[in-house]
Design an enzyme around this catalytic site. Structure first.
Site, mmCIF file in Angstrom:
data_model
loop_
_atom_site.group_PDB
_atom_site.id
_atom_site.type_symbol
_atom_site.label_atom_id
_atom_site.label_comp_id
_atom_site.label_asym_id
_atom_site.label_seq_id
_atom_site.Cartn_x
_atom_site.Cartn_y
_atom_site.Cartn_z
ATOM 1 N N GLN A 89 0.807 -1.217 0.000
ATOM 2 C CA GLN A 89 0.000 0.000 0.000
ATOM 3 C C GLN A 89 0.845 1.274 0.000
ATOM 4 O O GLN A 89 0.305 2.382 -0.017
ATOM 5 C CB GLN A 89 -0.926 -0.011 1.213
ATOM 6 C CG GLN A 89 -1.923 -1.154 1.212
ATOM 7 C CD GLN A 89 -2.643 -1.314 2.543
ATOM 8 O OE1 GLN A 89 -2.500 -0.507 3.462
ATOM 9 N NE2 GLN A 89 -3.426 -2.372 2.663
ATOM 10 N N HIS A 153 -0.765 -0.407 5.630
ATOM 11 C CA HIS A 153 -1.181 0.606 6.608
ATOM 12 C C HIS A 153 -0.185 1.761 6.747
ATOM 13 O O HIS A 153 0.286 2.072 7.829
ATOM 14 C CB HIS A 153 -1.465 -0.048 7.968
ATOM 15 C CG HIS A 153 -2.482 -1.138 7.905
ATOM 16 N ND1 HIS A 153 -2.774 -1.941 8.974
ATOM 17 C CD2 HIS A 153 -3.269 -1.573 6.888
ATOM 18 C CE1 HIS A 153 -3.702 -2.826 8.622
ATOM 19 N NE2 HIS A 153 -4.004 -2.621 7.357
ATOM 20 N N GLU A 247 -14.437 2.899 10.191
ATOM 21 C CA GLU A 247 -14.989 3.904 11.099
ATOM 22 C C GLU A 247 -14.931 5.309 10.521
ATOM 23 O O GLU A 247 -14.075 5.620 9.691
ATOM 24 C CB GLU A 247 -14.194 3.910 12.414
ATOM 25 C CG GLU A 247 -14.263 2.625 13.207
ATOM 26 C CD GLU A 247 -13.478 2.692 14.503
ATOM 27 O OE1 GLU A 247 -13.568 1.719 15.277
ATOM 28 O OE2 GLU A 247 -12.787 3.713 14.764
ATOM 29 N N TYR A 257 -8.623 6.066 20.260
ATOM 30 C CA TYR A 257 -9.728 5.562 19.447
ATOM 31 C C TYR A 257 -9.840 4.034 19.456
ATOM 32 O O TYR A 257 -10.610 3.470 18.688
ATOM 33 C CB TYR A 257 -9.641 6.153 18.037
ATOM 34 C CG TYR A 257 -9.997 7.618 18.093
ATOM 35 C CD1 TYR A 257 -11.286 8.049 17.865
ATOM 36 C CD2 TYR A 257 -9.059 8.564 18.487
ATOM 37 C CE1 TYR A 257 -11.643 9.378 17.990
ATOM 38 C CE2 TYR A 257 -9.388 9.896 18.621
ATOM 39 C CZ TYR A 257 -10.683 10.297 18.369
ATOM 40 O OH TYR A 257 -11.031 11.622 18.515
ATOM 41 N N TYR A 268 -9.495 -11.363 9.603
ATOM 42 C CA TYR A 268 -9.853 -11.801 8.255
ATOM 43 C C TYR A 268 -10.154 -13.296 8.217
ATOM 44 O O TYR A 268 -10.898 -13.770 7.359
ATOM 45 C CB TYR A 268 -8.735 -11.454 7.274
ATOM 46 C CG TYR A 268 -8.557 -9.963 7.089
ATOM 47 C CD1 TYR A 268 -9.522 -9.212 6.430
ATOM 48 C CD2 TYR A 268 -7.444 -9.302 7.582
ATOM 49 C CE1 TYR A 268 -9.387 -7.840 6.263
ATOM 50 C CE2 TYR A 268 -7.284 -7.927 7.424
ATOM 51 C CZ TYR A 268 -8.258 -7.207 6.770
ATOM 52 O OH TYR A 268 -8.120 -5.849 6.607
#
Length: 373
Positions: A89, A153, A247, A257, A268
């Site tokens: 990513q 991430h 979220e 959070y 997963y």
């Protein structure tokens, strides 16, 4: 073995039964779209972020490391872009202009960077100026450590608040049990800086021994949407959950959070992460998705061009390949609408200076939404 499977099934049932907001508020698809999607910039592969210059031309980041200037229907490649660490990513990520860009010329960019002593990369933030189709005056404002060869991430979006503070997000880099709950480590955080990279004296962890003093909030998983709410001035984010549990959060100073101690998602593989969806002292999302839509990019609609849209949120879905419109009543989501279904993975969305909505779709380009008369 049978007992383990039964427990997993019970957890999934319990999780889904708690998702009343999602069950009662299912996404709807309009039978007749209220706009035509016009391909405005074509032949883009992964347009991760884009921003409008004062002349209404576009700067577009391609994840592969190209920075594109689109003006008068033509693309040019901007030179002197820093080397990008491309893995999973990671790549060239978000781009934003300083609120006083016309006076100071600063452009802010986040990207995966290999700079540092360890193998791999991590998310970095720079600012630079644009001159003769080249970046100049490049300054690194922040670089997360340590590097890792994990490909997931990185985050990362950029937003400015009404006081001129700069916010940016970094995902937890696949180290969910190490990074997001530890304020002495980068990753799984939203950061706040002055526009020149200095640490604000009132940041929540300034003076805490060993803490990363740039941190503004923590306990995040992978925030890929970050905006200033134009009415309240608050910073809002959206972030990827695991299997379920994406979220939308309102970002508060020093707040936790919850990831991975509290989540509406599961692994997963289908196994539980935790049985906690809410923990006292930690912030709850104002909205969550089960199943996950994989949100990326977010915009708040202020334009009157689209009937009934003003005051809505627009969020791109990577997993289900559509643009979602969410109607708000204060901080409560009251309606979810699926737009541009099956067009492709929606990576970024913005309201342009002309009041039209622009949507970046992987493998296609950037669409301009033209309201039907």
């Amino acid at each position: 073995m049978k007992k383990s499977i039964i427990l997993q099934l019970l957890f999934v049932v319990m999780l889904n039964s708690s998702c009343a907001q999602n069950i009662e508020n299912k996404v709807i698809t309009p039978s007749t779209p209220v706009f035509d999607a016009e391909l405005f910039v074509d032949e883009l592969q992964i347009p991760w972020g884009f921003t409008f210059l004062p002349d209404k031309s576009l700067l577009i980041t391609e994840k592969t490391g190209k920075l594109i200037h689109f003006k008068n229907g033509k693309k040019s490649i901007i030179g002197n872009v820093p080397d990008v660490y491309q893995r999973g990513q990671g790549g060239l990520l978000d781009i934003a202009l300083h609120p006083d860009y016309e006076k100071n010329g600063w452009i802010y960019i986040t990207f995966a960077s290999a700079s540092g002593n360890e193998k791999g990369g991590n998310t970095a933030l720079i600012r630079a100026k644009l001159k003769n189709d080249r970046l100049t005056d490049i300054e690194q404002l922040y670089k997360a450590v340590p590097n890792t060869t994990k490909g997931q991430h990185f985050g990362s979006r950029i937003a400015f608040d009404n006081e001129g503070y700069l916010y940016f997000s970094i995902g937890e880099r696949g180290e969910r049990d190490v990074n997001p709950q530890d304020i002495k480590r980068d990753g799984g955080k939203i950061y706040r800086l002055h526009d020149d990279g200095k640490i604000p004296a009132d940041n929540p962890f300034v003076g805490v021994e060993g803490a990363k003093s740039a941190i503004f909030s923590y306990g995040h998983r992978n925030p890929q949407g970050l905006i200033k709410h134009p009415v309240t001035g608050e910073i809002w984010d959206n972030e990827h959950g695991p299997r379920g549990g994406d979220e939308i959060n309102i970002i508060k100073k020093g707040a936790n959070y919850g990831w991975p101690l509290a989540t509406y998602g599961i692994n997963y593989s289908g196994t539980p992460i935790t049985d906690q969806k809410s923990i006292s002292g930690m912030e709850n999302p104002i909205h969550y998705w089960v199943p996950s839509i994989a949100p990326s990019g977010m915009a708040y609609v202020t334009t009157d061009r689209y009937k009934g849209w003003k005051g809505s949120l627009l969020v791109g879905s990577l997993a289900f390949q559509y643009l979602e419109r969410l109607e708000l009543d204060g901080n409560k989501i009251t309606l979810r609408e699926k737009l541009m279904p099956n067009l492709g993975r929606v990576r970024a969305v913005k309201e342009g200076p002309d009041g039209y909505i622009y949507v970046a779709v992987e493998g296609k380009g950037i669409y301009r939404l033209i309201p039907k008369q």
